[in-house]
Write a protein that holds these residues in place. Structure first.
Motif, PDB file in Angstrom:
ATOM      1  N   ASN A   5       0.857  -1.179   0.000  1.00 57.92           N
ATOM      2  CA  ASN A   5       0.000   0.000   0.000  1.00 57.92           C
ATOM      3  C   ASN A   5       0.899   1.236   0.000  1.00 57.92           C
ATOM      4  N   ALA A   6       1.497   1.508  -1.148  1.00 60.06           N
ATOM      5  CA  ALA A   6       2.490   2.586  -1.262  1.00 60.06           C
ATOM      6  C   ALA A   6       1.823   3.876  -1.713  1.00 60.06           C
ATOM      7  N   ASN A   7       2.321   5.002  -1.223  1.00 59.22           N
ATOM      8  CA  ASN A   7       1.786   6.281  -1.680  1.00 59.22           C
ATOM      9  C   ASN A   7       2.896   7.326  -1.722  1.00 59.22           C
ATOM     10  N   LEU A   8       2.685   8.355  -2.512  1.00 61.36           N
ATOM     11  CA  LEU A   8       3.711   9.364  -2.753  1.00 61.36           C
ATOM     12  C   LEU A   8       4.087  10.146  -1.497  1.00 61.36           C
ATOM     13  N   ALA A   9       3.138  10.308  -0.590  1.00 58.59           N
ATOM     14  CA  ALA A   9       3.393  11.118   0.608  1.00 58.59           C
ATOM     15  C   ALA A   9       4.440  10.490   1.515  1.00 58.59           C
ATOM     16  N   ASP A  10       4.663   9.188   1.403  1.00 62.11           N
ATOM     17  CA  ASP A  10       5.588   8.497   2.299  1.00 62.11           C
ATOM     18  C   ASP A  10       6.951   8.221   1.672  1.00 62.11           C
ATOM     19  N   ILE A  11       7.239   8.825   0.527  1.00 57.41           N
ATOM     20  CA  ILE A  11       8.520   8.606  -0.143  1.00 57.41           C
ATOM     21  C   ILE A  11       9.667   9.177   0.692  1.00 57.41           C
ATOM     22  N   ASN A  12      10.737   8.416   0.812  1.00 55.01           N
ATOM     23  CA  ASN A  12      11.938   8.827   1.544  1.00 55.01           C
ATOM     24  C   ASN A  12      12.904   9.510   0.581  1.00 55.01           C
ATOM     25  N   TYR A  13      13.179  10.793   0.812  1.00 54.01           N
ATOM     26  CA  TYR A  13      14.066  11.562  -0.076  1.00 54.01           C
ATOM     27  C   TYR A  13      15.419  11.837   0.579  1.00 54.01           C
ATOM     28  N   SER A  14      15.879  10.980   1.470  1.00 53.59           N
ATOM     29  CA  SER A  14      17.172  11.192   2.106  1.00 53.59           C
ATOM     30  C   SER A  14      18.275  11.252   1.054  1.00 53.59           C
ATOM     31  N   ALA A  15      19.288  12.044   1.323  1.00 54.18           N
ATOM     32  CA  ALA A  15      20.326  12.362   0.336  1.00 54.18           C
ATOM     33  C   ALA A  15      21.021  11.127  -0.214  1.00 54.18           C
ATOM     34  N   GLU A  16      21.259  10.138   0.635  1.00 58.03           N
ATOM     35  CA  GLU A  16      22.008   8.969   0.188  1.00 58.03           C
ATOM     36  C   GLU A  16      21.249   8.113  -0.825  1.00 58.03           C
ATOM     37  N   ARG A  17      19.954   8.368  -1.000  1.00 55.75           N
ATOM     38  CA  ARG A  17      19.168   7.558  -1.948  1.00 55.75           C
ATOM     39  C   ARG A  17      19.349   8.010  -3.395  1.00 55.75           C
ATOM     40  N   ASN A  18      19.862   9.236  -3.595  1.00 54.58           N
ATOM     41  CA  ASN A  18      20.034   9.768  -4.947  1.00 54.58           C
ATOM     42  C   ASN A  18      18.692   9.909  -5.671  1.00 54.58           C
ATOM     43  N   LEU A  19      17.664  10.273  -4.912  1.00 55.05           N
ATOM     44  CA  LEU A  19      16.324  10.448  -5.481  1.00 55.05           C
ATOM     45  C   LEU A  19      15.966  11.928  -5.431  1.00 55.05           C
ATOM     46  N   ASP A  20      15.869  12.538  -6.601  1.00 56.72           N
ATOM     47  CA  ASP A  20      15.584  13.964  -6.695  1.00 56.72           C
ATOM     48  C   ASP A  20      14.106  14.225  -6.416  1.00 56.72           C
ATOM     49  N   ARG A  21      13.826  14.993  -5.371  1.00 55.52           N
ATOM     50  CA  ARG A  21      12.437  15.257  -4.976  1.00 55.52           C
ATOM     51  C   ARG A  21      11.646  15.954  -6.082  1.00 55.52           C
ATOM     52  N   ASN A  22      12.234  16.983  -6.702  1.00 57.96           N
ATOM     53  CA  ASN A  22      11.517  17.735  -7.734  1.00 57.96           C
ATOM     54  C   ASN A  22      11.233  16.872  -8.960  1.00 57.96           C
TER      55      ASN A  22
END
Length: 245
Positions: free
Chosen positions: A67-84
């Motif tokens: 049950n995944a949703n966008l509001a719970d995404i982890n954007y910590s720096a080490e993940r290399n996942l650009d929030r924008n």
């Protein structure tokens, strides 16, 4: 008269409208509203009920494991996942533009969760979505070739506006798998969006697909050239959960 109206609403499959009208009649709540206001109230209630039912059907059809949703995404720096960048993907414009998404990263970095979060958002937006483990899908399609339902199964996949292939490339491709992948990708190319997650970097996909080079070239050309790419980094998120426990 009210009973007849309610029966007619039900016979026209306007059950939500019928139930709300019955509540207002039984509770004598009809006063204080104009005819236009009351009609708008009933219509809005029926509309919301149908939209909710549609969303429930789409979510059930999508077959998500989480049950995944966008509001719970982890954007910590080490993940290399650009929030924008991911927020733009969350608008689902890539679906309307028939573009693909490729998410790569080591086991436990959250690839499946990101895929399912976008897929969940797609269902909420009324987009037909299917989530599947790649190896399981290929096994199912192999069986469908035996019982003669292969083309029917392919047609079902083609109707999906967003197809999510998780754990791509974990098992070696044989000739049937290559042909199946080519059929899926070719049918969807430029028409529908496909999202792929893999532990294997895209640079190694050519070797994994294998077979004649022309087939691998054709598949990769259709998948990669029109795709948004996300390369996740960092330690396994599962390890972090275990440490907390």
């Amino acid at each position: 008269m009210n009973n007849q109206t309610i029966d007619k609403l039900r016979s026209m499959r306007l059950g939500a409208m019928a139930r709300l009208h019955l509540q207002h009649v039984e509770q004598n709540r009809l006063e204080g509203m104009t005819c236009d206001e009351y009609l708008a109230l009933l219509t809005d209630h029926q509309w919301e009920d149908r939209e909710n039912n549609k969303t429930e059907r789409l979510l059930k059809q999508a077959s998500f494991r989480q049950n995944a949703n966008l509001a719970d995404i982890n954007y910590s720096a080490e993940r290399n996942l650009d929030r924008n960048m991911f927020a733009r993907l969350g608008t689902l414009d890539f679906v309307s533009r028939k573009e693909n998404i490729i998410i790569c990263g080591a086991s436990g970095t959250g690839k499946s969760y990101l895929c399912q979060a976008l897929g969940h958002q797609a269902c909420l937006s009324g987009i037909k979505t299917l989530y599947t483990i790649t190896a399981r899908l290929f096994k199912k399609l192999k069986l469908s070739k035996v019982d003669g339902t292969y083309l029917k199964e392919l047609e079902k996949l083609t109707k999906m506006e967003l197809l999510i292939l998780d754990d791509f490339g974990l098992q070696a491709f044989d000739n049937q798998d290559r042909e199946t992948l080519m059929d899926i990708i070719d049918d969807r190319h430029g028409k529908k969006s496909t999202m792929i997650s893999s532990q294997i970097p895209v640079s190694a996909w050519y070797e994994i697909i294998g077979g004649e080079g022309t087939i691998a070239d054709a598949i990769l050309d259709r998948i990669v050239n029109s795709s948004h790419r996300i390369d996740l980094k960092g330690e396994s998120l599962r390890k972090g959960i275990l440490k907390q426990e």
